[in-house]
Design a protein around this motif. Structure first.
Motif, PDB file in Angstrom:
ATOM      1  N   VAL A 136       7.286   5.271   7.629  1.00 13.99           N
ATOM      2  CA  VAL A 136       7.309   4.072   6.793  1.00 13.99           C
ATOM      3  C   VAL A 136       7.065   4.548   5.385  1.00 13.99           C
ATOM      4  O   VAL A 136       7.680   3.805   4.542  1.00 13.99           O
ATOM      5  CB  VAL A 136       6.200   3.178   7.421  1.00 13.99           C
ATOM      6  CG1 VAL A 136       5.846   1.786   6.646  1.00 13.99           C
ATOM      7  CG2 VAL A 136       6.278   2.912   8.990  1.00 13.99           C
ATOM      8  N   LEU A 137       6.193   5.594   5.123  1.00 10.83           N
ATOM      9  CA  LEU A 137       5.906   5.810   3.876  1.00 10.83           C
ATOM     10  C   LEU A 137       7.059   6.378   3.075  1.00 10.83           C
ATOM     11  O   LEU A 137       7.270   6.234   2.201  1.00 10.83           O
ATOM     12  CB  LEU A 137       4.547   6.452   3.693  1.00 10.83           C
ATOM     13  CG  LEU A 137       4.069   6.983   2.388  1.00 10.83           C
ATOM     14  CD1 LEU A 137       3.683   5.491   1.653  1.00 10.83           C
ATOM     15  CD2 LEU A 137       2.885   7.523   2.333  1.00 10.83           C
ATOM     16  N   ILE A 186       0.138  -1.524   9.744  1.00  9.13           N
ATOM     17  CA  ILE A 186      -0.406  -1.951   8.513  1.00  9.13           C
ATOM     18  C   ILE A 186       0.083  -1.764   7.320  1.00  9.13           C
ATOM     19  O   ILE A 186       0.495  -2.697   6.381  1.00  9.13           O
ATOM     20  CB  ILE A 186      -1.974  -1.369   8.358  1.00  9.13           C
ATOM     21  CG1 ILE A 186      -2.683  -2.366   9.740  1.00  9.13           C
ATOM     22  CG2 ILE A 186      -2.442  -1.899   6.959  1.00  9.13           C
ATOM     23  CD1 ILE A 186      -4.252  -1.581   9.940  1.00  9.13           C
ATOM     24  N   LEU A 187       0.687  -0.548   7.180  1.00  8.12           N
ATOM     25  CA  LEU A 187       1.319  -0.273   5.770  1.00  8.12           C
ATOM     26  C   LEU A 187       2.714  -0.954   5.581  1.00  8.12           C
ATOM     27  O   LEU A 187       3.091  -1.250   4.488  1.00  8.12           O
ATOM     28  CB  LEU A 187       1.618   1.465   5.991  1.00  8.12           C
ATOM     29  CG  LEU A 187       2.469   1.950   4.767  1.00  8.12           C
ATOM     30  CD1 LEU A 187       1.681   1.944   3.424  1.00  8.12           C
ATOM     31  CD2 LEU A 187       2.714   3.346   5.162  1.00  8.12           C
ATOM     32  N   ARG A 188       3.407  -1.108   6.831  1.00 10.08           N
ATOM     33  CA  ARG A 188       4.450  -1.923   6.717  1.00 10.08           C
ATOM     34  C   ARG A 188       4.218  -3.366   6.260  1.00 10.08           C
ATOM     35  O   ARG A 188       5.146  -3.725   5.388  1.00 10.08           O
ATOM     36  CB  ARG A 188       5.278  -1.872   8.044  1.00 10.08           C
ATOM     37  CG  ARG A 188       6.757  -2.471   8.172  1.00 10.08           C
ATOM     38  CD  ARG A 188       7.331  -2.347   9.711  1.00 10.08           C
ATOM     39  NE  ARG A 188       7.478  -1.267  10.160  1.00 10.08           N
ATOM     40  CZ  ARG A 188       6.729  -0.216  11.093  1.00 10.08           C
ATOM     41  NH1 ARG A 188       5.771  -1.035  11.799  1.00 10.08           N
ATOM     42  NH2 ARG A 188       7.111   0.921  11.583  1.00 10.08           N
ATOM     43  N   GLU A 189       3.342  -3.921   6.690  1.00  8.97           N
ATOM     44  CA  GLU A 189       2.804  -5.312   6.362  1.00  8.97           C
ATOM     45  C   GLU A 189       2.488  -5.116   4.864  1.00  8.97           C
ATOM     46  O   GLU A 189       2.509  -6.170   3.988  1.00  8.97           O
ATOM     47  CB  GLU A 189       1.842  -5.757   7.164  1.00  8.97           C
ATOM     48  CG  GLU A 189       2.334  -6.054   8.616  1.00  8.97           C
ATOM     49  CD  GLU A 189       3.316  -7.016   8.642  1.00  8.97           C
ATOM     50  OE1 GLU A 189       3.556  -8.249   7.864  1.00  8.97           O
ATOM     51  OE2 GLU A 189       4.490  -6.863   9.505  1.00  8.97           O
ATOM     52  N   LEU A 190       1.734  -4.497   4.102  1.00 10.95           N
ATOM     53  CA  LEU A 190       1.345  -4.163   2.972  1.00 10.95           C
ATOM     54  C   LEU A 190       2.580  -4.135   2.221  1.00 10.95           C
ATOM     55  O   LEU A 190       2.910  -4.629   1.151  1.00 10.95           O
ATOM     56  CB  LEU A 190       0.472  -2.921   2.676  1.00 10.95           C
ATOM     57  CG  LEU A 190      -0.980  -3.150   3.060  1.00 10.95           C
ATOM     58  CD1 LEU A 190      -1.578  -1.764   2.937  1.00 10.95           C
ATOM     59  CD2 LEU A 190      -1.668  -3.807   2.212  1.00 10.95           C
ATOM     60  N   ILE A 191       3.766  -3.276   2.567  1.00 13.12           N
ATOM     61  CA  ILE A 191       4.894  -3.162   1.733  1.00 13.12           C
ATOM     62  C   ILE A 191       5.683  -4.395   1.659  1.00 13.12           C
ATOM     63  O   ILE A 191       6.163  -4.899   0.511  1.00 13.12           O
ATOM     64  CB  ILE A 191       5.645  -2.004   2.476  1.00 13.12           C
ATOM     65  CG1 ILE A 191       5.009  -0.661   1.905  1.00 13.12           C
ATOM     66  CG2 ILE A 191       7.039  -2.010   1.761  1.00 13.12           C
ATOM     67  CD1 ILE A 191       5.653   0.407   2.934  1.00 13.12           C
ATOM     68  N   LYS A 192       5.671  -4.960   2.973  1.00 22.68           N
ATOM     69  CA  LYS A 192       6.518  -6.344   2.986  1.00 22.68           C
ATOM     70  C   LYS A 192       5.890  -7.476   1.876  1.00 22.68           C
ATOM     71  O   LYS A 192       6.497  -8.216   1.208  1.00 22.68           O
ATOM     72  CB  LYS A 192       6.133  -7.101   4.351  1.00 22.68           C
ATOM     73  CG  LYS A 192       7.405  -6.321   5.289  1.00 22.68           C
ATOM     74  CD  LYS A 192       7.362  -7.279   6.586  1.00 22.68           C
ATOM     75  CE  LYS A 192       7.892  -6.537   7.558  1.00 22.68           C
ATOM     76  NZ  LYS A 192       7.728  -7.151   9.069  1.00 22.68           N
ATOM     77  N   SER A 193       4.515  -7.401   2.034  1.00 32.41           N
ATOM     78  CA  SER A 193       3.801  -8.385   1.110  1.00 32.41           C
ATOM     79  C   SER A 193       3.892  -7.942  -0.793  1.00 32.41           C
ATOM     80  O   SER A 193       3.163  -8.583  -1.354  1.00 32.41           O
ATOM     81  CB  SER A 193       2.169  -8.234   1.181  1.00 32.41           C
ATOM     82  OG  SER A 193       1.665  -7.242   1.032  1.00 32.41           O
ATOM     83  N   PHE A 194       4.690  -7.109  -0.812  1.00 34.16           N
ATOM     84  CA  PHE A 194       4.597  -6.352  -2.342  1.00 34.16           C
ATOM     85  C   PHE A 194       3.623  -6.144  -2.746  1.00 34.16           C
ATOM     86  O   PHE A 194       3.342  -6.159  -4.128  1.00 34.16           O
ATOM     87  CB  PHE A 194       5.410  -7.601  -3.028  1.00 34.16           C
ATOM     88  CG  PHE A 194       7.012  -7.929  -2.582  1.00 34.16           C
ATOM     89  CD1 PHE A 194       7.827  -6.915  -2.847  1.00 34.16           C
ATOM     90  CD2 PHE A 194       6.801  -8.932  -2.004  1.00 34.16           C
ATOM     91  CE1 PHE A 194       9.312  -7.486  -2.393  1.00 34.16           C
ATOM     92  CE2 PHE A 194       8.253  -9.254  -1.568  1.00 34.16           C
ATOM     93  CZ  PHE A 194       9.502  -8.620  -1.800  1.00 34.16           C
ATOM     94  N   CYS A 195       2.704  -5.170  -2.272  1.00 29.81           N
ATOM     95  CA  CYS A 195       1.459  -4.962  -2.612  1.00 29.81           C
ATOM     96  C   CYS A 195       1.690  -4.060  -3.817  1.00 29.81           C
ATOM     97  O   CYS A 195       2.792  -3.330  -3.918  1.00 29.81           O
ATOM     98  CB  CYS A 195       0.983  -3.796  -1.489  1.00 29.81           C
ATOM     99  SG  CYS A 195      -0.758  -3.131  -1.719  1.00 29.81           S
ATOM    100  N   THR A 226      -2.593  -0.364  -6.258  1.00 32.57           N
ATOM    101  CA  THR A 226      -3.506  -0.769  -5.075  1.00 32.57           C
ATOM    102  C   THR A 226      -3.298   0.174  -4.025  1.00 32.57           C
ATOM    103  O   THR A 226      -3.912   1.003  -3.273  1.00 32.57           O
ATOM    104  CB  THR A 226      -3.268  -2.240  -4.753  1.00 32.57           C
ATOM    105  OG1 THR A 226      -3.717  -2.968  -5.809  1.00 32.57           O
ATOM    106  CG2 THR A 226      -4.081  -2.281  -3.546  1.00 32.57           C
ATOM    107  N   LEU A 227      -1.879   0.566  -3.701  1.00 39.05           N
ATOM    108  CA  LEU A 227      -1.302   1.101  -2.581  1.00 39.05           C
ATOM    109  C   LEU A 227      -1.685   2.742  -2.849  1.00 39.05           C
ATOM    110  O   LEU A 227      -2.251   3.259  -1.997  1.00 39.05           O
ATOM    111  CB  LEU A 227      -0.109   0.801  -2.313  1.00 39.05           C
ATOM    112  CG  LEU A 227       0.689   1.693  -1.082  1.00 39.05           C
ATOM    113  CD1 LEU A 227       0.241   1.382   0.214  1.00 39.05           C
ATOM    114  CD2 LEU A 227       2.248   1.593  -1.387  1.00 39.05           C
ATOM    115  N   ALA A 228      -1.581   3.203  -4.076  1.00 41.75           N
ATOM    116  CA  ALA A 228      -2.200   4.481  -4.427  1.00 41.75           C
ATOM    117  C   ALA A 228      -3.483   4.741  -4.237  1.00 41.75           C
ATOM    118  O   ALA A 228      -3.974   5.814  -3.726  1.00 41.75           O
ATOM    119  CB  ALA A 228      -1.641   4.898  -5.900  1.00 41.75           C
TER     120      ALA A 228
END
Length: 101
Positions: free
Chosen positions: A81-82, A35-44, A48-50
């Motif tokens: 990943v993080l 999920i984190l990898r996908e959030l990062i790929k989507s330029f979150c 929001t991430l914090a």
């Protein structure tokens, strides 16, 4: 805005509960990293991430005396990943800074 922050917290609280429902810590970690990898790929958005990361590591009020709960969620959130995302982001920021000066 505080409404957006509350929505983000709610989303990550639901995610946390879903992940907690998995009996295997390794499976929890695998799902979280995906999920984190996908959030990062989507330029979150960083904010929001914090907020999401903070929510993922926050103890639920019923578990105030349960230190293992807090450390297990910190262990879950802390992952390769993080780490990789943080390093890459830092490198990008430093390169941008160097090019602008």
């Amino acid at each position: 805005s505080s409404i957006a922050t509350t929505a983000i917290e709610t989303d990550f609280e639901i995610l946390k509960k879903c992940i907690q429902s998995m009996p295997s810590f390794n499976r929890q970690k695998q799902v979280w990293e995906t999920i984190l990898r996908e959030l990062i790929k989507s330029f979150c958005d960083f904010t929001t991430l914090a907020v999401g990361l903070s929510t993922m590591t926050r103890r639920i009020h019923n578990d105030k005396n349960n230190e293992s709960f807090k450390s297990s969620h910190a262990d879950l959130v802390r992952c390769a990943v993080l780490d990789s995302f943080a390093s890459e982001t830092c490198d990008q920021m430093m390169n941008s800074y160097r090019q602008s000066h």
